[in-house]
Design a protein around this motif. Structure first.
Motif, mmCIF file in Angstrom:
data_model
loop_
_atom_site.group_PDB
_atom_site.id
_atom_site.type_symbol
_atom_site.label_atom_id
_atom_site.label_comp_id
_atom_site.label_asym_id
_atom_site.label_seq_id
_atom_site.Cartn_x
_atom_site.Cartn_y
_atom_site.Cartn_z
ATOM 1 N N ASP A 150 26.901 7.979 -0.987
ATOM 2 C CA ASP A 150 28.044 7.833 -0.086
ATOM 3 C C ASP A 150 28.297 9.123 0.687
ATOM 4 O O ASP A 150 29.270 9.835 0.473
ATOM 5 C CB ASP A 150 29.285 7.386 -0.856
ATOM 6 N N VAL A 151 27.408 9.382 1.617
ATOM 7 C CA VAL A 151 27.486 10.577 2.451
ATOM 8 C C VAL A 151 28.769 10.575 3.270
ATOM 9 O O VAL A 151 29.432 11.607 3.420
ATOM 10 C CB VAL A 151 26.245 10.670 3.370
ATOM 11 N N ALA A 152 29.151 9.417 3.795
ATOM 12 C CA ALA A 152 30.333 9.344 4.657
ATOM 13 C C ALA A 152 31.571 9.870 3.939
ATOM 14 O O ALA A 152 32.353 10.634 4.521
ATOM 15 C CB ALA A 152 30.554 7.907 5.125
ATOM 16 N N ARG A 153 31.761 9.488 2.698
ATOM 17 C CA ARG A 153 32.949 9.940 1.952
ATOM 18 C C ARG A 153 32.904 11.438 1.678
ATOM 19 O O ARG A 153 33.938 12.105 1.682
ATOM 20 C CB ARG A 153 33.073 9.184 0.634
ATOM 21 N N VAL A 154 31.734 11.960 1.448
ATOM 22 C CA VAL A 154 31.597 13.367 1.094
ATOM 23 C C VAL A 154 31.867 14.284 2.285
ATOM 24 O O VAL A 154 32.425 15.375 2.110
ATOM 25 C CB VAL A 154 30.187 13.634 0.508
ATOM 26 N N VAL A 155 31.502 13.861 3.479
ATOM 27 C CA VAL A 155 31.613 14.754 4.647
ATOM 28 C C VAL A 155 32.799 14.427 5.551
ATOM 29 O O VAL A 155 33.069 15.154 6.502
ATOM 30 C CB VAL A 155 30.309 14.776 5.469
ATOM 31 N N ALA A 156 33.526 13.360 5.272
ATOM 32 C CA ALA A 156 34.630 12.952 6.148
ATOM 33 C C ALA A 156 35.838 13.873 6.019
ATOM 34 O O ALA A 156 36.102 14.434 4.963
ATOM 35 C CB ALA A 156 35.053 11.520 5.826
ATOM 36 N N ASN A 157 36.556 13.983 7.113
ATOM 37 C CA ASN A 157 37.844 14.667 7.120
ATOM 38 C C ASN A 157 38.829 13.758 6.382
ATOM 39 O O ASN A 157 39.049 12.629 6.816
ATOM 40 C CB ASN A 157 38.292 14.893 8.561
ATOM 41 N N PRO A 158 39.427 14.193 5.287
ATOM 42 C CA PRO A 158 40.314 13.305 4.524
ATOM 43 C C PRO A 158 41.543 12.853 5.321
ATOM 44 O O PRO A 158 42.163 11.853 4.969
ATOM 45 C CB PRO A 158 40.714 14.142 3.310
ATOM 46 N N HIS A 159 41.868 13.559 6.392
ATOM 47 C CA HIS A 159 43.011 13.203 7.229
ATOM 48 C C HIS A 159 42.625 12.293 8.383
ATOM 49 O O HIS A 159 43.492 11.755 9.073
ATOM 50 C CB HIS A 159 43.703 14.456 7.753
ATOM 51 N N SER A 160 41.328 12.133 8.615
ATOM 52 C CA SER A 160 40.823 11.299 9.706
ATOM 53 C C SER A 160 39.395 10.910 9.356
ATOM 54 O O SER A 160 38.435 11.585 9.742
ATOM 55 C CB SER A 160 40.870 12.070 11.030
ATOM 56 N N LEU A 161 39.236 9.825 8.606
ATOM 57 C CA LEU A 161 37.953 9.473 7.984
ATOM 58 C C LEU A 161 36.826 9.186 8.965
ATOM 59 O O LEU A 161 35.659 9.190 8.572
ATOM 60 C CB LEU A 161 38.146 8.286 7.042
ATOM 61 N N ASP A 162 37.144 8.948 10.229
ATOM 62 C CA ASP A 162 36.093 8.717 11.223
ATOM 63 C C ASP A 162 35.537 10.022 11.791
ATOM 64 O O ASP A 162 34.606 10.016 12.586
ATOM 65 C CB ASP A 162 36.605 7.849 12.369
ATOM 66 N N HIS A 163 36.116 11.156 11.384
ATOM 67 C CA HIS A 163 35.679 12.478 11.841
ATOM 68 C C HIS A 163 35.029 13.237 10.690
ATOM 69 O O HIS A 163 35.429 13.089 9.531
ATOM 70 C CB HIS A 163 36.869 13.303 12.343
ATOM 71 N N ILE A 164 34.082 14.088 11.020
ATOM 72 C CA ILE A 164 33.507 15.007 10.038
ATOM 73 C C ILE A 164 34.572 16.049 9.695
ATOM 74 O O ILE A 164 35.325 16.496 10.564
ATOM 75 C CB ILE A 164 32.259 15.714 10.622
ATOM 76 N N HIS A 165 34.615 16.438 8.437
ATOM 77 C CA HIS A 165 35.521 17.508 8.036
ATOM 78 C C HIS A 165 35.210 18.730 8.903
ATOM 79 O O HIS A 165 34.038 19.089 9.077
ATOM 80 C CB HIS A 165 35.315 17.842 6.557
#
Length: 132
Positions: free
Chosen positions: A87-102
């Motif tokens: 689950d790469v998407a969950r690991v690298v997502a911005n927790p405040h905006s899940l469609d953006h990379i952290h």
């Protein structure tokens, strides 16, 4: 469209182009076809979720495209199609905006990971799943 890896193996899969948008169903059908082909060949198939790309610009991070990404990722996470899922998407997502990379993991273009992002992505991989 199809591609061939040898004289005896050809895969056919749905295609999408810049002029024809893929639906979640198109992508799921393609993933299923590839997984089925791999399994018929006696291979395991490992999959990763599609990473966030909302910051890549309005031509790429469209609301429709992001909705497709979320739907396909939900399917990848819950389907029994793959032998393992990272689950790469969950690991690298911005927790405040899940469609953006952290922001700390973004290369700066909103679509690609920097070195820290690559390390985070690698951390999503369970090494036991890579054993032959």
């Amino acid at each position: 469209m199809s591609w061939s890896t040898s004289a005896s193996t050809t895969w056919h899969y749905p295609t999408c182009s810049a002029n024809l948008r893929c639906t979640a169903g198109d992508l799921v059908d393609g993933f299923r076809a590839l997984a089925d082909s791999a399994h018929r060949a006696g291979l395991r198939i490992l999959a990763a979720t599609i990473g966030p790309f909302a910051g890549a610009g309005p031509e790429i991070g469209t609301p429709e495209g992001l909705a497709v990404r979320r739907e396909v990722n939900d399917w990848i996470r819950t389907a029994d199609t793959f032998d393992a899922v990272f689950d790469v998407a969950r690991v690298v997502a911005n927790p405040h905006s899940l469609d953006h990379i952290h922001p700390a993991l973004d290369s700066g273009d909103g679509m690609h990971l920097n070195d820290r992002g690559a390390e985070a992505m690698a951390g999503a991989v369970d090494l036991d799943d890579l054993a032959l």
